[in-house]
Structures are given as structure tokens and as C-alpha cells.
Design a protein around this motif. Sequence first.
Motif, PDB file in Angstrom:
ATOM      1  N   PHE A 161      22.012  25.482  36.368  1.00  0.00           N
ATOM      2  CA  PHE A 161      22.394  25.772  37.748  1.00  0.00           C
ATOM      3  C   PHE A 161      22.782  27.240  37.905  1.00  0.00           C
ATOM      4  CE2 PHE A 161      23.295  21.386  36.755  1.00  0.00           C
ATOM      5  CZ  PHE A 161      22.828  20.681  37.855  1.00  0.00           C
ATOM      6  N   ASP A 162      22.591  27.733  39.142  1.00  0.00           N
ATOM      7  CA  ASP A 162      23.035  29.078  39.524  1.00  0.00           C
ATOM      8  C   ASP A 162      23.152  29.107  41.039  1.00  0.00           C
ATOM      9  OD1 ASP A 162      23.825  31.683  39.340  1.00  0.00           O
ATOM     10  OD2 ASP A 162      22.129  32.362  38.156  1.00  0.00           O
ATOM     11  N   ARG A 163      23.392  30.296  41.605  1.00  0.00           N
ATOM     12  CA  ARG A 163      23.543  30.436  43.051  1.00  0.00           C
ATOM     13  C   ARG A 163      22.810  31.679  43.544  1.00  0.00           C
ATOM     14  NH1 ARG A 163      27.205  27.290  45.632  1.00  0.00           N
ATOM     15  NH2 ARG A 163      28.534  25.973  44.319  1.00  0.00           N
ATOM     16  N   THR A 164      22.490  31.663  44.832  1.00  0.00           N
ATOM     17  CA  THR A 164      21.917  32.838  45.458  1.00  0.00           C
ATOM     18  C   THR A 164      23.038  33.837  45.748  1.00  0.00           C
ATOM     19  OG1 THR A 164      22.188  31.960  47.700  1.00  0.00           O
ATOM     20  CG2 THR A 164      20.145  31.423  46.541  1.00  0.00           C
ATOM     21  N   GLY A 170      25.576  32.517  48.005  1.00  0.00           N
ATOM     22  CA  GLY A 170      26.413  31.421  47.532  1.00  0.00           C
ATOM     23  C   GLY A 170      25.774  30.051  47.588  1.00  0.00           C
ATOM     24  N   SER A 171      24.514  29.963  48.027  1.00  0.00           N
ATOM     25  CA  SER A 171      23.837  28.661  48.083  1.00  0.00           C
ATOM     26  C   SER A 171      23.447  28.212  46.678  1.00  0.00           C
ATOM     27  CB  SER A 171      22.586  28.762  48.964  1.00  0.00           C
ATOM     28  OG  SER A 171      22.923  29.187  50.270  1.00  0.00           O
ATOM     29  N   PRO A 172      23.577  26.917  46.381  1.00  0.00           N
ATOM     30  CA  PRO A 172      23.279  26.439  45.018  1.00  0.00           C
ATOM     31  C   PRO A 172      21.790  26.437  44.720  1.00  0.00           C
ATOM     32  CG  PRO A 172      23.800  24.591  46.460  1.00  0.00           C
ATOM     33  CD  PRO A 172      24.055  25.836  47.262  1.00  0.00           C
ATOM     34  N   LYS A 209      19.060  24.929  41.537  1.00  0.00           N
ATOM     35  CA  LYS A 209      18.978  24.004  40.409  1.00  0.00           C
ATOM     36  C   LYS A 209      17.608  24.122  39.766  1.00  0.00           C
ATOM     37  CE  LYS A 209      19.900  19.089  39.390  1.00  0.00           C
ATOM     38  NZ  LYS A 209      20.266  17.780  40.005  1.00  0.00           N
ATOM     39  N   ARG A 226      16.753  23.665  45.782  1.00  0.00           N
ATOM     40  CA  ARG A 226      18.145  23.490  46.194  1.00  0.00           C
ATOM     41  C   ARG A 226      18.762  22.286  45.496  1.00  0.00           C
ATOM     42  NH1 ARG A 226      19.670  28.287  48.384  1.00  0.00           N
ATOM     43  NH2 ARG A 226      18.304  28.900  50.107  1.00  0.00           N
TER      44      ARG A 226
END
Length: 312
Positions: free
Chosen positions: A129-132, A135-137, A139, A158
Motif C-alpha cells: 500500500f501507498d498514497r498519492t 493522500g488518496s490510498p 493498493k 484504489r
Amino acid sequence: MSPSRKREAVVELRSQFKTSERRACRVLSQPRSSQRRQSRPRDDEAALLKRLRELVRERPRFGYRRIGALLRAEGYRASATRMLRLWRQEGLKVPQKKRKRRRLGTSANGLVHKRAEAKDHVWTWDFVFDRTTAGSPLKWLSIVDEYTRECLTLKVDRSITSEDVIDTLAELLAMRGVPQHIRSDNGPEFIAHAVRKWLAQVGVETLYVEPGSPWENGYVESFHSRLRDEFLAVEEFTSLAAARKLTAAWKDDYNHRRPHGSLGYVAPAVFADRCTASAPERTSATPQPSPPLQQCREVTLIETFIAGGTGI
């Protein structure tokens, strides 16, 4: 003490005690010819150093062995000893990371007890997992061939449900064929009834490792470590589309260009092409014996040694 360090010691001794070069060399057992020798860089040293610095900036987590493999692939004369000398001369160093203590799991489905014996014998999959930047997740679903270390799938979205897992795996099986086993942890997407039923229908045996024992699924954990260290930690994802584009480029580079230390510093796709033994095609859920494993790894190491000149 190396001749270069003795050369420095002779200079220091002469300045301290106002003695002759002959006497200082005799005290330190340094031949006067070695003391007076002036090292001359090779003709290709400047170009090699320039390319070395460029690769270090592009791949800051690579050490001198892997950088040397990339340089040799580009046609440079970059033996292991020469790379070590230049690496130290430039003061380059990869920051050391603290490693967690390894344990031996007790699950019968762990990699210690059921190892991959050929290409497409055992696949392994997991999520990261990470984020943009907003802050959007994000996967990622990764599928790795444990024998060739190829990254077969690296899907980013997402969210990824069990239905998405089945669709992704069905597309991969249509292109590559059916493996004998697929190893995973006990995540809800993997143990879902729909996933287990579908895998049984196509004849793939599932290997679920013991809960809370990531070391039993070590190949995908190692892959995720490299993915996190060399990709997720250095890239910023402005959107899902940007993440997909960057992910596809990194996956292609990992499979076809990045030297893999466990494969004799050749890329996984190159190693896979050299392997002639593979798991037999499965048409049912009945277990079938696999063919004898040919010594693909030994052949690869020998070929790499010859191509590299002085070693790997």
C-alpha cells in the motif's frame, strides 16, 4: 598495508624525521620503484566514472556489484575489483538498513518446506500500500514466480477485491499458463470462498502460510522490500493514472534490466529464458509429478562469470 598506504607513510615519515627516501622506504619495506610509481588512469576511466555517477543517482539503493552488472551490460570494462576501487575512490556508500531477526515458521506451506523447483511451479502473491500526493490510498497486487523471481503482475488501483483478484489471475493464466501452486498469507482477498473455489477449478493448489508468519512467504516479502525501497519510496504519485504508468515502467525495468543478486546478477526475464525445465501444464486438480530440475541456476552463474570477466 597496501603500496599506496605505504607510499603515504613514507611521505609522512620523511616530513616528520627529515630522513631520506631510501631510508624511509627501507624502514617500511617499501620498494623505491613502488614509491616513485605514478598511477595513470585508463583511457576509459573518465567515461566510466561519469556513467557510474549517473547510475548511482538513478538507483541510489544499488551497491557496486549491481551497478557493475549494469555497466557491463552497457559494454563497459567494469570488473568487480575495478568497481570496488572506483566505488571507494568516489566515496560512495549505500546506507545500511537494520534487518529484522529471521525465524523459522512451522507451517507446512512455508517456503522452507515447499520450495519452487522450476519455472511456474510456485507463484506467490500479496498486497502493498501507498498514497498519492493528495493522500488518496493506493493498493498494489503483486504476483511473483518464486523460481525465476519474475514479477508477473503488478496491478495498482484504489481498492482490489476478491473479484478483481480472480479477474487479474485469469488474465495472467491465459497468457502464461497454470502454475502448480500459489502461496499467500491469510488475507481476506486470498481466502475468500470465491477465490479458493475458482483456483480449485483451474487446478491450482493453494499454499496458505501460518497467520502472522510473513517469513514463510519470504520471496514476495523480499520483492516488496525492493519495490518499497527502489520505487515507492522515491516516486510521488499525483494520480492513479500516474501511478499506473510509473508502475508499468518499473515492472518492465525490474524484469528485463535490473540485475538480481540471487540469479547471478542477471535480470529475471533473462534467467527465465535460460530455463528449459518448467512445471507441467495442469488440466485438473489432481497433483502431477514435476520433471527433474535441470541445473539452470548453475549454467546461468557460469555464463555470467564468463561474460563478466573477473566474477560476479
